[in-house]
Design an enzyme around this catalytic site. Structure first.
Site, short mmCIF file in Angstrom:
data_model
loop_
_atom_site.label_atom_id
_atom_site.label_comp_id
_atom_site.label_asym_id
_atom_site.label_seq_id
_atom_site.Cartn_x
_atom_site.Cartn_y
_atom_site.Cartn_z
N LYS A 121 0.86 -1.65 0.01
CA LYS A 121 -0.20 -0.11 -0.06
C LYS A 121 0.63 1.31 -0.13
O LYS A 121 0.21 2.54 -0.81
CB LYS A 121 -0.78 -0.07 0.72
CG LYS A 121 -2.19 -0.86 0.82
CD LYS A 121 -2.93 -1.15 2.46
CE LYS A 121 -3.87 -1.89 1.75
NZ LYS A 121 -4.06 -3.19 2.98
N ARG A 162 -6.98 -7.97 -9.39
CA ARG A 162 -7.49 -9.34 -9.56
C ARG A 162 -8.99 -9.04 -9.66
O ARG A 162 -9.67 -8.11 -9.56
CB ARG A 162 -7.31 -10.46 -8.16
CG ARG A 162 -8.28 -10.14 -7.24
CD ARG A 162 -8.23 -11.24 -6.21
NE ARG A 162 -7.92 -10.20 -4.50
CZ ARG A 162 -9.12 -9.82 -4.17
NH1 ARG A 162 -10.14 -9.57 -5.08
NH2 ARG A 162 -9.07 -9.10 -2.55
#
Length: 655
Positions: A116, A292
């Protein structure tokens, strides 16, 4: 296009991918662990390969075993689904090095968004708004303290390498900062083997809105609109919907373009989701990118009419995107709920057991269920507790809400605790109905309010069951009463939580009378102890010791009391004990005038009370017992005058 695809996953996502493969005529290969030998995805696949023990670390997380399985069956591509190895850049590289197609983004793109802090540093200065905070490499306590003071309170500490709420701490004031940094570090290290943290301004009432993006190998990219995923528990999504309520076309375009800017910045290919925090003033901030296919992708499919797995296969095979941004349309409103094996009344802890009942709602163009379980399956402790996803599509949000409530009411589950009832209550709470959405909605809503017990429905089931079984000792059996007279029974109903009530039931002229209400109800059997109560449109699962009533408000479990048989009056008016027990009270004296249905005495047996009633108007001639006496089944209790020849006495039950 590839010819044979191995799916490196399990459960509902494996089943969902297989459906598209079958539609396209592409062979599917399942992999499975010891715990999943009998799983639905295994039986549905064209081929299946065992890859290890039940623990995910010995099976679904073993890239070497998955690649060996692909080689053994001659697969030319691998679809990772979501979870497990889907965002593992090393696995993506291993697949490519093995000469197989990885149906997902390039490994470098996974790496870029896998951390992140690094992702936010990479996007800094681009057309992607970031929450004020610190995402740097200097992780000393001194630097974190300085940056926290610069950011201001309240603030959010987050594990740099994490997700799912692990290592996440809200800090309200400076005095708490040192202890919270230490705690967040410990959680991050335990969950991810990495104790690095990032700091962000904490938004009080943010919405979680994400944008579905798709990019091909030719450099084209589109956004397939947005999803609102604000309804969460423990930082994990529970309900998703598309489009986001209240979204304007201008804000949608700005968020979509920012999402594409993030994707293009890392050379993204395939399906991805860029997640934002949307503040109350309309400002939004990049949170993370999931590299994804998302769990909630079906709501996007419902509003666009596109099969995103098909798109993944096309892009992975080198084809251009099938549609341009201008060709995409957003139609209607879709909602998805996640069905978990968990106990909402006990902190949403995962639940285990066997699905003794699993009955899905009928699939239509408006109702879809993506499930990975069947009736009789065991819910094991080894994997994520999500059982299925229920998705609906309506012309409006209001219609979609009605469809979802009905679909959930028609989803019948028993044997394992689930969040089905919790979802039904949550979908009806005012905050959700009014689209007053934020990530703390569950904490501030009244979803825990228990529905009013369905006493009358439970009573009708108990009254109607003997008519189906044609039991000779049923009070409603054809030989048990004269058609021209009303038959009466006193019922005591008890919920599994101990709440109980008493009802007097009367059958007259084809109607069931319960208090002031009358019902012309029928019980329709569906096998395996499952019935439908009509016209109430309620389902009931009847077992020896309990029954579960399913309706629009949730499910209610009732304790069943065995029918003790019909109390008969002998030739001289004697009334006998229908069971062995104790006499609790005698309500009459010799010479008393009694009317049909009057309670003459009360017995106790098996921790249940039973009212002994007069079967006709009569006079008490003899009392053969008194309060406190123990009696055995068949003992004579009271003798009534035989002035009127009528129905036998009925025994009412109570607990």
């Amino acid at each position: 296009m590839m010819q044979k695809v191995l799916i490196a996953n399990r459960g509902e996502i494996a089943v969902r991918i297989m459906r598209t493969l079958k539609d396209l005529g592409i062979a599917s290969v399942a992999v499975y662990s010891d715990a999943d030998r009998q799983a639905q995805h295994v039986s549905m696949a064209d081929e299946a390969v065992h890859i290890g023990a039940s623990e995910a670390s010995d099976s679904y997380l073993r890239s070497d075993k998955i690649l060996a399985a692909a080689k053994a069956v001659g697969a030319d591509a691998i679809h990772p689904g979501y979870g497990f190895l889907s965002e593992n850049a090393g696995f993506a590289r291993d697949v490519a090095e093995a000469g197989l197609t990885f149906i997902g983004p390039p490994a470098d793109a996974i790496d870029a968004m896998g951390d992140k802090a690094s992702a936010k540093a990479l996007l800094s200065g681009r057309d992607v708004p970031l929450v004020p905070g610190y995402h740097g490499d200097d992780q000393t306590d001194e630097r974190l303290l300085d940056e926290a003071l610069r950011c201001g309170f309240p603030l959010l500490l987050k594990a740099s390498a994490g997700g799912g709420g692990k290592g996440m701490r809200i800090v309200e004031q400076e005095s708490d900062l040192g202890a919270e940094i230490a705690a967040a570090r410990r959680e991050a290290a335990s969950a991810f083997g990495d104790d690095r943290l990032l700091i962000e301004r904490f938004l009080r009432k943010p919405r979680h809105v994400e944008v579905q993006v798709f990019c091909d190998q030719q450099g084209n990219g589109v956004y397939l609109f947005e999803r609102d995923c604000s309804v969460q528990r423990r930082h994990q999504k529970v309900i998703e919907e598309a489009p986001a309520p209240g979204m304007t076309s201008e804000l949608r375009q700005r968020m979509g373009e920012a999402a594409l800017a993030a994707a293009h910045a890392i050379g993204y290919v395939g399906a991805g989701t860029v997640e934002f925090l949307l503040d109350t003033d309309g400002s939004f901030y990049f949170m993370e990118m999931n590299t994804r296919l998302q769990v909630e992708h079906p709501v996007t499919e419902m509003i666009t009419g596109q099969d995103l797995v098909h798109w993944q296969l096309l892009v992975a095979s080198g084809h251009a995107l099938p549609l341009t941004q201008e060709q995409l349309r957003c139609t209607g409103h879709a909602i998805e709920v996640r069905l978990y094996a968990e106990d909402p009344d006990n902190g949403f802890l995962p639940a285990l057991g066997t699905l003794n009942l699993w009955r899905e709602p009928r699939a239509t163009t408006q109702v879809r269920i993506d499930s990975g379980v069947r009736q009789g399956d065991m819910v094991s402790p080894y994997y994520d507790p999500m059982l299925a996803k229920l998705i609906v599509h309506g012309d409006t949000r209001e219609q979609a809400l009605r469809l979802m409530r009905q679909a959930l009411a028609d989803l019948l589950i028993d044997g394992v605790k689930t969040n089905r009832d919790f979802l039904l209550r949550l979908l009806s709470c005012p905050a959700f109905v009014d689209a007053d959405l934020s990530t703390d909605l569950i904490d501030r809503s009244d979803w825990q309010a228990s529905p009013t017990p369905a006493w009358h429905s439970a009573a009708l089931v108990e009254l109607l069951l003997p008519t189906l079984a044609t039991q000779p000792h049923s009070p409603w059996h054809a030989d048990g009463f004269q058609p021209n007279l009303a038959a009466t029974r006193q019922l005591t109903l008890m919920l599994a939580d101990g709440r109980e009530t008493q009802l007097q039931a009367r059958h007259e002229q084809g109607l069931w009378h319960l208090g002031e209400h009358s019902y012309a109800s029928q019980l329709q059997p569906h096998g395996g102890g499952l019935y439908q109560l009509l016209p109430q449109q309620q389902w009931v699962l009847v077992k020896d010791d309990d029954m579960v009533l399913f309706d629009q408000h949730g499910s209610q479990r009732f304790v069943r009391q065995r029918w003790l048989g019909e109390q008969q009056e002998d030739d001289h008016g004697g009334l006998h004990a229908p069971m062995s027990g104790h006499v609790l009270a005698v309500n009459v004296a010799v010479g008393d005038q009694v009317k049909a249905g009057d309670v003459l005495m009360i017995m106790e047996a098996m921790k249940m009370e039973h009212s002994i009633r007069a079967g006709h108007d009569a006079v008490v001639e003899q009392l053969l017992c008194e309060a406190g006496d123990s009696v055995r089944e068949g003992d004579e209790l009271v003798v009534l005058s035989d002035a009127v020849q009528t129905d036998a006495l009925q025994t009412g039950e109570s607990a």
